[in-house]
Structure formats: structure tokens, C-alpha cells
Design a protein around this motif. Sequence first.
Motif, short mmCIF file in Angstrom:
data_model
loop_
_atom_site.label_atom_id
_atom_site.label_comp_id
_atom_site.label_asym_id
_atom_site.label_seq_id
_atom_site.Cartn_x
_atom_site.Cartn_y
_atom_site.Cartn_z
N PHE A 124 6.79 10.32 0.99
CA PHE A 124 5.89 10.26 -0.27
C PHE A 124 5.42 8.84 -0.30
CE2 PHE A 124 9.30 13.25 -0.94
CZ PHE A 124 8.63 14.35 -1.00
N PRO A 125 4.27 8.64 -1.12
CA PRO A 125 3.71 7.14 -1.13
C PRO A 125 4.68 6.18 -1.42
CG PRO A 125 2.25 8.62 -2.36
CD PRO A 125 3.50 9.29 -1.99
N ARG A 126 5.91 6.35 -2.41
CA ARG A 126 6.78 5.28 -2.54
C ARG A 126 8.22 5.65 -2.22
NH1 ARG A 126 3.96 0.94 -2.79
NH2 ARG A 126 2.08 1.29 -4.11
N SER A 127 8.46 7.00 -1.56
CA SER A 127 9.98 7.14 -1.41
C SER A 127 9.99 8.27 -0.22
CB SER A 127 10.50 7.86 -2.62
OG SER A 127 9.69 9.15 -2.73
N VAL A 128 11.29 8.22 0.25
CA VAL A 128 11.64 9.14 1.45
C VAL A 128 12.73 9.97 1.35
CG1 VAL A 128 12.12 9.16 3.69
CG2 VAL A 128 10.77 7.09 2.74
N LEU A 129 12.71 11.34 1.95
CA LEU A 129 13.88 12.17 1.63
C LEU A 129 14.17 12.64 3.10
CD1 LEU A 129 13.07 14.03 -1.51
CD2 LEU A 129 14.61 12.19 -1.53
N ALA A 138 -0.57 9.63 11.61
CA ALA A 138 -1.73 8.96 11.51
C ALA A 138 -2.49 9.38 10.19
CB ALA A 138 -2.56 8.97 12.64
N THR A 139 -2.52 10.83 9.92
CA THR A 139 -3.11 11.24 8.71
C THR A 139 -2.82 10.82 7.35
OG1 THR A 139 -3.89 13.22 10.17
CG2 THR A 139 -4.10 13.48 7.80
N PHE A 140 -1.29 10.78 7.44
CA PHE A 140 -0.63 10.57 6.34
C PHE A 140 -1.10 9.25 5.78
CE2 PHE A 140 3.07 8.26 4.36
CZ PHE A 140 3.00 9.13 3.11
N ASN A 141 -0.80 8.07 6.99
CA ASN A 141 -1.02 6.82 6.80
C ASN A 141 -2.46 6.60 5.97
OD1 ASN A 141 1.40 6.09 7.81
ND2 ASN A 141 0.83 5.47 9.64
N PHE A 142 -3.58 7.27 6.73
CA PHE A 142 -4.68 7.31 6.36
C PHE A 142 -5.06 7.64 4.83
CE2 PHE A 142 -9.26 8.77 5.70
CZ PHE A 142 -9.95 7.63 6.10
N LEU A 143 -4.45 8.75 4.41
CA LEU A 143 -4.73 9.28 3.27
C LEU A 143 -3.96 8.31 2.14
CD1 LEU A 143 -4.26 13.22 3.80
CD2 LEU A 143 -6.17 12.06 3.13
N ASN A 144 -2.73 8.09 2.55
CA ASN A 144 -1.75 7.04 1.59
C ASN A 144 -2.75 5.74 1.24
OD1 ASN A 144 0.22 6.41 0.05
ND2 ASN A 144 1.69 5.60 1.82
N MET A 194 0.82 -1.18 0.21
CA MET A 194 -0.08 -0.12 -0.10
C MET A 194 0.86 1.26 0.08
SD MET A 194 -2.87 -0.89 2.61
CE MET A 194 -4.20 -0.09 1.79
N GLY A 195 2.26 1.05 -0.25
CA GLY A 195 2.94 2.41 -0.19
C GLY A 195 3.69 2.59 1.32
N LEU A 196 4.60 3.52 1.31
CA LEU A 196 5.20 3.59 2.63
C LEU A 196 4.12 4.22 3.84
CD1 LEU A 196 8.62 5.25 1.31
CD2 LEU A 196 8.01 3.01 2.27
N MET A 197 4.48 3.66 5.06
CA MET A 197 3.49 4.27 6.10
C MET A 197 4.62 4.27 7.17
SD MET A 197 -0.06 2.79 5.66
CE MET A 197 -0.88 2.47 4.00
N ILE A 198 4.20 5.07 8.23
CA ILE A 198 4.90 5.39 9.30
C ILE A 198 4.34 4.41 10.56
CG2 ILE A 198 5.64 7.29 11.05
CD1 ILE A 198 4.76 8.59 7.92
N THR A 199 5.14 3.69 10.78
CA THR A 199 4.50 2.70 12.01
C THR A 199 5.14 3.08 13.30
OG1 THR A 199 6.58 1.26 11.72
CG2 THR A 199 4.44 0.81 10.40
N GLY A 239 13.86 9.93 15.33
CA GLY A 239 13.79 9.64 13.94
C GLY A 239 12.21 8.70 13.66
N PHE A 240 12.34 7.75 12.94
CA PHE A 240 10.81 7.34 12.28
C PHE A 240 11.15 5.88 11.96
CE2 PHE A 240 10.45 11.93 11.88
CZ PHE A 240 9.38 12.39 12.55
N ARG A 241 10.06 5.04 12.17
CA ARG A 241 10.21 3.79 11.60
C ARG A 241 9.14 3.62 10.48
NH1 ARG A 241 12.32 -1.11 12.77
NH2 ARG A 241 12.98 -0.29 14.97
N LEU A 242 9.47 3.13 9.29
CA LEU A 242 8.54 2.94 8.22
C LEU A 242 7.94 1.27 8.19
CD1 LEU A 242 10.05 4.90 5.56
CD2 LEU A 242 8.70 5.75 7.23
N ASN A 243 6.94 1.10 7.46
CA ASN A 243 6.44 -0.13 7.35
C ASN A 243 7.35 -1.17 6.54
OD1 ASN A 243 5.72 0.97 4.76
ND2 ASN A 243 4.03 -0.11 4.52
N ASN A 244 8.24 -0.96 6.00
CA ASN A 244 9.38 -1.55 5.38
C ASN A 244 10.35 -1.98 6.56
OD1 ASN A 244 10.77 0.79 5.24
ND2 ASN A 244 10.99 0.62 3.00
#
Length: 198
Positions: free
Chosen positions: A84-89, A155-161, A57-62, A68-73
Motif C-alpha cells: 500500500f502507499p505507506r504499509s506492507v503485508l 512498475a505500474t504500482f510505482n507509477f500510480l503511487n 513519496m511512499g513505498l515503492m518496489i525497487t 521476494g521484493f526490495r522496497l525503496n526504504n
Amino acid sequence: MSFRALGNAALKAAAMRSLFKSLESRRGISTIGIKFSKAYDYDGKTKVSIFNTETNMGLMITGYSQYGFRLNNDMVLIGPITVFPRSVLSWNVNSYEDITEESLSLFPTLEPKIDVLIIGIGDQSPTATLTKRIIQFMKKYNINVEILRTEQACATFNFLNAEGRMAACALIPPLHISYNENDVLQTKLKQKQLYETE
């Protein structure tokens, strides 16, 4: 789940089997394609899917911390980031005071154009001047903006993504993390599982 609930489920499955057998014998209705092997293998079975762990479903913040942050991958990123839906900077800001037109200049140049930009400014509440300044700049490019605390922005980004919207988020790690008893218990359970030997 209690034994009573298991017994009720088994009774329901048995009742469904006998219903289908009686329908088949009385009316000639075929139930060949239906197989019931367990108490929960019947139509209407409840299935739960936690979408922020699914990488298709694309990248999401878990998760997030002060660092920092951990992503679903399972990627861990240090410092402020843009997702972004498929990348991070990496995002070159240290705090919400560093958010300027220059630090936001990446978002209007993206192709395909994003619909929504969610900005997580750490654990501070957004100020009226900051919000006004950012909205005025992004309005020139017809990009909707939400300025939130980082927890809400994730949470908002994950929902929209998950909805398939063309969304991006810019996140600053919070300075302070609040936690409750459930968080402490979950951490202790994970640590116990990590250090158990067979």
C-alpha cells in the motif's frame, strides 16, 4: 562527458554572464540575485530524480527476485506481499491458482477505499478465467483491477503511487528471472565496489 561538451558549457555560461552584465549596464536591469559559480549553475539546469528511491513519496518496489521484493526504504520482504502507499503485508498465496475471493477479501474492507488494485501473478501470463473471476469479484466493490506479470505490476504500482493515487498491489514473486548483459555488468560493478579496499 567529453572535453568538447565541457568547453561548450563553459562558453555558454561565460556568454550568459556577459549578456547579464551588458543588460545591467545598458538598461539598468539588476542581476544581483543570480550567481554563476560553475559551468552548470544557470537557469534551466537539468536535474534528474529517480522517484522510486525517494521514501517521501511512499513505498515503492525497487527490486524483486524468486524469493521476494526490495522496497525503496531498503526493506527486503520474503514471499508474496501486498503493498500500500505507506504499509506492507504478507499475502497468503503460493501461486496465481491460490487467488480466490477469500485471498482478495482484504482489499474491499480497506479505509480509505483504494482506486486501483494491481495484481502481479509472477512470470505467468494472466489467463482469461482468472482475470474474469477477479474482475467480477472486485467490480462488486467498485475497485478497478489490473492483472499483470509481476515485473509490469511493480512498475505500474510505482507509477500510480508517485502520482498520489490510492493504489495497492498484490505481488507473487516470479519463478524465473530473465536478465540481460547490462544486468550482469551492473552486478559485477557492484561486487567490485563492495570488495575494493582503500
